[in-house]
Design an enzyme around this catalytic site. Sequence first.
Site, mmCIF file in Angstrom:
data_model
loop_
_atom_site.group_PDB
_atom_site.id
_atom_site.type_symbol
_atom_site.label_atom_id
_atom_site.label_comp_id
_atom_site.label_asym_id
_atom_site.label_seq_id
_atom_site.Cartn_x
_atom_site.Cartn_y
_atom_site.Cartn_z
ATOM 1 N N ASN A 100 6.201 3.486 -6.936
ATOM 2 C CA ASN A 100 5.800 3.973 -8.259
ATOM 3 C C ASN A 100 6.212 2.937 -9.290
ATOM 4 O O ASN A 100 7.324 2.967 -9.819
ATOM 5 C CB ASN A 100 6.440 5.331 -8.539
ATOM 6 C CG ASN A 100 5.887 6.397 -7.618
ATOM 7 O OD1 ASN A 100 4.745 6.821 -7.770
ATOM 8 N ND2 ASN A 100 6.673 6.783 -6.620
ATOM 9 N N GLU A 101 5.287 2.029 -9.530
ATOM 10 C CA GLU A 101 5.565 0.901 -10.412
ATOM 11 C C GLU A 101 5.569 1.361 -11.871
ATOM 12 O O GLU A 101 5.136 2.481 -12.169
ATOM 13 C CB GLU A 101 4.498 -0.181 -10.199
ATOM 14 C CG GLU A 101 4.444 -0.732 -8.772
ATOM 15 C CD GLU A 101 5.644 -1.616 -8.414
ATOM 16 O OE1 GLU A 101 6.693 -1.552 -9.095
ATOM 17 O OE2 GLU A 101 5.534 -2.363 -7.427
#
Length: 648
Positions: free
Chosen positions: A155-156
């Site tokens: 989850n950038e």
Amino acid sequence: MPSRFEHVPLAVFQSSADASKAVARDIAALMRERQAEGRQAVLGLATGSTPLGLYAELVRMHREEGLSFANVVTFNLDEYHPIQATHPRSYCHFMHAHLFDHVDIPRENTHLPDGSVPVAGAEAHCAEYERMIESAGGIDLQVLGIGRTGHIGFNEPGSARRSRTRRVTLDPLTRRDASGDFGGVENTPRYAITMGVRTILEARRIVLMAWGQHKAEVVRAAVEGPVTAQVTASFLQEHDQVRFVMDQAAAGALTRFRTPWLIGALADQGLEWDPGMMRRAIIWLSQQRKKAVLKLTDDDYNEAGLGDLLRIHGSAYEVNLAGFYQLQHTITGWPGGRDPKRTRPGDAPVRPLHAPSAGVFPKRILILSPHPDDDVIGMGGTLCRLVEHGHAVHIAYQVSGANAVSDEALMGILRFVGDAGLADAQAAGRLKSIFAAQQSQGALPDTPEVVGWKGVVRRQEALAAARVCGVPESRLHFLDMPFYHASPGSRRQLKAEDLASMRSILAEVRPHLIFAAGDLDDPHGTHRLCLHALRDALSELFREPWVAQSELWLYRGAWSEWSADEIDMAVPLSPQEVLRRRRAIFCHQTQKDQALYLGNDRREFWQRSEDRSKRLAETYNALGLAEYEAMESFKRYAPENFIRDLPL
Ligand code: F6R
């Protein structure tokens, strides 16, 4: 001890090994509890370098303590996309290599996102993954690492709190961090399938682990910063059963360690105003106020909550002087001590003063360079100076560095050998078949012969750089430690031969001074293992009389710099010395432009070295010390402290 700056509970351990064992015990307790209840334990698992120690400990507990995984169900956070499960760098392969193949977990109980689903089927696959987690009853305990972008799973930055399992684009920094595993950024996957933030937050308990100084800033952002999609780990602040577990290096940027006086009285925190803490506070205050140390006033101290220092020393004038002298005493142009024959009355005292071998001149000096270029990148100016002062400077290159030579660089040399007619008929034939293999597979074969040649290329470069620095070949030692050549996918570990080579070089040189790379942030942990090897070898040799006489100085390489308050010796360089160091770094031609492991920072190694040492000179100058062109810096350890305290 919690502080008002921290928004999640956390535990800080001396080392990542201790921390991993504590997490393993926690997981084992959950597994046994569930077993006793006749229920399954559902674990959410991570990959990467962080959980390696945890998995090793769980495997050990399975083997030695009968810990059974028969009632365990696992869901991994993520998988690259597209990638085949059998690919040596797939997370599926990783999980089998490090955990599943070594414990009694039923294969059907293990789940990872499928990296081989076609793009068109990814959405349905992700929805199915969520359903599987739900039908397993949800995740009891989720294990997380943290990326340098602050990601959990993949989850950038920008991932929403409500996000679910989905296909995502990897952040360029994440890809660069992974590029070493894939042989360059071009070959590193661009996409991944990851559990979403919401999926993760639905786990009943969460433990996030973080090791190493390179994680310190992002850990601070996640623990002390606001909840923001820019650092997805910060969403964990909203979970009421989360714990961050870290080693001292990863915790180093937290307020309680970096600036504990902001939290409250030091005595209440079990700390004291020793000279190190005082120096840290004075440097911090000087930088905060943008004032030279000697210009700080009583008001500056009081307003910043440093009134304690005024009480102890009487006034800002006294504190300033004490801090100023501490800093000034770190500066020396004589890093190996001064030649008594060249000392004249009225000369400044030789600093630093405390070396056990202070009176010995010239000294035997051993510079340990993990890769063949770390010596000149990290301390090229000091190296030249030590040679010029007449010390017997030996350099030991710990690993061959072959992995960082691109196929293209080696091909150029092999083609030259062929085209220049330097190969006899048999060798020319061999070259031909190697070129053909390169043509058909798009890469040179990874045979010991090719790896050996790449090592030879680096050795020649190191020889050239050493010539620039004036070190004769007879004082260069190429250890080629075997741990570096571990097969892809397997965990690098020090073996008896690695330690034997360290022991023998130490016993041969019996150095008064050892310079070693204390830069533990290189992407593959080579520097860390090299320092480990030194520590283990020194602890075995501890009874040798020369060890008690010796002194260890850690330099920083291409990845990060000591902060001003950590420095015990700063060696000023003239503009000419900076240029000479640049020439030495240039000798490492295969590490220019196309170097495989530049990492996050796109500057070349010579640029980093120059920027870093110029910046340090500016830092000293801004603190109110003399203005130099550049400085190289070192942290001192006496061997017994090194063996005990090194944060590895
Ligand atoms: C891995 C994962 C990632 C890593 C993170 C840290 O499954 O989801 O979030 O935990 O990138 O990686 P390492 O541990 O290699 O520093």
